[in-house]
Design an enzyme around this catalytic site. Sequence first.
Site, PDB file in Angstrom:
ATOM      1  CG  ASN A 175      -1.736   1.228   1.387  1.00  0.00           C
ATOM      2  OD1 ASN A 175      -1.753   2.076   0.473  1.00  0.00           O
ATOM      3  ND2 ASN A 175      -2.419   1.370   2.504  1.00  0.00           N
ATOM      4  CE  LYS A 184      -0.161   3.209   4.762  1.00  0.00           C
ATOM      5  NZ  LYS A 184      -0.059   3.310   6.211  1.00  0.00           N
ATOM      6  CG  HIS A 232      -5.834   1.936   5.230  1.00  0.00           C
ATOM      7  ND1 HIS A 232      -5.385   2.861   6.129  1.00  0.00           N
ATOM      8  CD2 HIS A 232      -4.825   1.037   5.065  1.00  0.00           C
ATOM      9  CE1 HIS A 232      -4.149   2.540   6.492  1.00  0.00           C
ATOM     10  NE2 HIS A 232      -3.790   1.436   5.860  1.00  0.00           N
ATOM     11  CD  GLU A 255      -2.907   5.496   6.697  1.00  0.00           C
ATOM     12  OE1 GLU A 255      -2.948   5.566   5.448  1.00  0.00           O
ATOM     13  OE2 GLU A 255      -1.965   4.987   7.320  1.00  0.00           O
ATOM     14  CD  GLU A 289      -3.400  -2.431   7.299  1.00  0.00           C
ATOM     15  OE1 GLU A 289      -2.346  -2.703   6.736  1.00  0.00           O
ATOM     16  OE2 GLU A 289      -3.975  -1.329   7.158  1.00  0.00           O
ATOM     17  N   GLY A 312       2.413   2.470  10.827  1.00  0.00           N
ATOM     18  CA  GLY A 312       3.323   3.603  10.688  1.00  0.00           C
ATOM     19  C   GLY A 312       4.028   3.995  11.982  1.00  0.00           C
ATOM     20  CB  SER A 364       5.236  -1.523  11.998  1.00  0.00           C
ATOM     21  OG  SER A 364       4.779  -0.209  12.294  1.00  0.00           O
TER      22      SER A 364
HETATM   23  P1  13P Z   1       3.050   0.616   7.637  1.00  0.00           P
HETATM   24  O1  13P Z   1       3.593  -0.687   7.082  1.00  0.00           O
HETATM   25  O2  13P Z   1       3.760   1.807   7.116  1.00  0.00           O
HETATM   26  O3  13P Z   1       2.956   0.556   9.126  1.00  0.00           O
HETATM   27  O4  13P Z   1       1.550   0.750   7.095  1.00  0.00           O
HETATM   28  C1  13P Z   1       0.711  -0.331   7.202  1.00  0.00           C
HETATM   29  C2  13P Z   1      -0.517  -0.058   6.436  1.00  0.00           C
HETATM   30  O5  13P Z   1      -1.305   0.797   6.798  1.00  0.00           O
HETATM   31  C3  13P Z   1      -0.759  -0.825   5.224  1.00  0.00           C
HETATM   32  O6  13P Z   1      -2.034  -0.609   4.731  1.00  0.00           O
END
Ligand code: 13P
Length: 254
Positions: free
Chosen positions: A9, A11, A94, A96, A164, A170, A210
Amino acid sequence: MRIPFIAGNWKMNTTVGEAIRLVQAMREELDKVSHVDKVLCPPFVSLAPLKELLKGSSIKLGAQNLYFAEKGAYTGEISPLMLADLCEFVIIGHSERRQYFHETGEVVNKKVLAALKAGLKPILCIGEKLEENEASRTEEVITEQLNSSLAEVKDLAGLVIAYEPVWAIGTGRAATGEQANETIAFIRQNIAKRYGEKRAQEVRILYGGSVTAANAAEFMHQPEIDGALVGGASLKATEFLSIVTQTAVIKYRK
Ligand code: 13P
């Protein structure tokens, strides 16, 4: 047996030029890894050029979001029909998007239904927040998220679930392999109750939060974890390639 699944992803990162260069840097090696679904989820604007670049490749594409209507006066939105031409997967729900764009369970559900109708395979994201985890509410939150997201979904049809935990995204603070395995086993049981044991054994459930080349093996050794949804580490060709390669080796040694 479930085919392992590693998705990146990206982002809101990479211009079209950067996206092309990132794919060029890993395409050849990534292509050689078989028996693992390798999926890249770049920003919308890079889907068409990457589709072109990946012609004849085993690497698949996914979008990071979609709107649930097929077309119409929704300025700035992207419809399932537009994506169905460009990619096979789409990330939905997601954390976010839930947090910054106020997506509710009801909206996530509409998006899942719309994606499936258009023949797209959702990567449905669920997971608890830190305070929910600390209050031992993980199972309750996940059950509620599955209830709302999967309402009226009669057939999973290739849908993938990504667990997740929000506190692990993150932050560099990943869950342990055991923690993630336990929650993913719980998710699979929930799916069995809804769709029967056969479907539950077929559905792929990923861990996300992560994941790096350094800790990927810990997750892939867990029997319930079928792969990973990788954020930050998917923007580095060697890291992503290492995660995919380790997954292939670990999952096929058993
Ligand atoms: P990170 O791997 O940067 O923690 O992000 C995970 C994520 O949100 C994947 O969709």
